[in-house]
Design an enzyme around this catalytic site. Structure first.
Site: not given
Length: 241
Positions: A66, A103, A119, A127, A130, A188-189, A216
């Site tokens: 990440y 994201v 997402h 955290c 918390c 675009g999905t 597509e």
């Protein structure tokens, strides 16, 4: 009338608009999609990097991946598709909602405010104790894992992993917008990830005019009133002029 001309007329007339975006919107910014030949999952097993089980087994490995993605998105800039959607929000006002599966935070950086990040956002940490959300340090100053600035506990990436629930209230807000919109713009999905893909179906069944922009065909194409076989930048240029 060409498909994009009718879609443009509908978009110009609509007072309630809902938008769903996927990885194809960020691709022109240099963010690889998940499903194409050079996608983010090529050579990766998603369960090794994007699941609670993977994080429990090896948080440093997960954070390493990440942190690499975080560096990528910080180097990227919003593209004309992001900026066009900000223009559309400004025109429509309160009856506009942009729902994204991405994201990378590029919609927010472009200026989108009526925004639901289904997402999560990988430029933030959350955290583990918390639940506090906070911006990660600049990539050059970031050594994972981060610590919560509020309580000092370890933080995880603020993204939705496979098998996890969406952020509280996010999908309900999205559902309300897609159920009540006059035009739904699906951009675009792949139309394969649930429950986000269900938003397009919900809008169609509620009588909205559905505009799909994708190079597509997708599972949502059969429900679309207009399908523009273009990339996100070119499609929005055709729609908005």
């Amino acid at each position: 009338m060409h498909a994009w001309k009718e879609a443009r007329a509908r978009l110009n007339q609509a007072q309630r608009i809902a938008v769903l975006t996927g990885a194809g919107v960020s691709k022109p910014s240099g963010i690889p999609t998940f499903r194409d030949a050079a996608g983010l999952w090529r050579g990766f097993n998603p369960e090794e990097y994007a699941s609670p089980q993977a994080y429990a087994r090896d948080p440093q490995k997960v954070w390493g991946w990440y942190a690499w993605r975080y560096q990528q998105v910080c180097q990227a800039q919003p593209n004309p598709a992001h900026l066009r959607l900000v223009e559309l929000e400004h025109r429509v006002g309160e009856d506009f909602l942009l729902v994204t599966q991405n994201v990378d935070g590029l919609h927010a950086r472009a200026g989108s405010q009526r925004l639901v990040e289904l997402h999560g956002n990988l430029t933030q940490g959350r955290c583990e104790v918390c639940g506090h959300r906070f911006a990660l340090p600049a990539p050059e100053a970031f050594t994972p894992p981060p610590q919560c600035p509020r309580c000092g506990a370890r933080a995880r990436p603020d993204v939705v992993w496979f098998g996890e629930r969406l952020p509280p209230g996010a999908f309900e807000t999205a559902e309300q917008a897609f159920r009540g919109c006059e035009v739904a713009l699906i951009l675009g999905t792949s139309g394969e990830v649930e429950p986000a893909a269900g938003l397009g179906r919900l809008a169609a069944y509620s009588g909205a005019y559905i505009v799909e922009i994708n190079p597509e065909p997708t599972p949502l194409s059969s429900l679309a009133s207009s399908s523009l076989r273009m990339g996100a930048v070119e499609g929005l240029e055709a729609l908005m002029g």
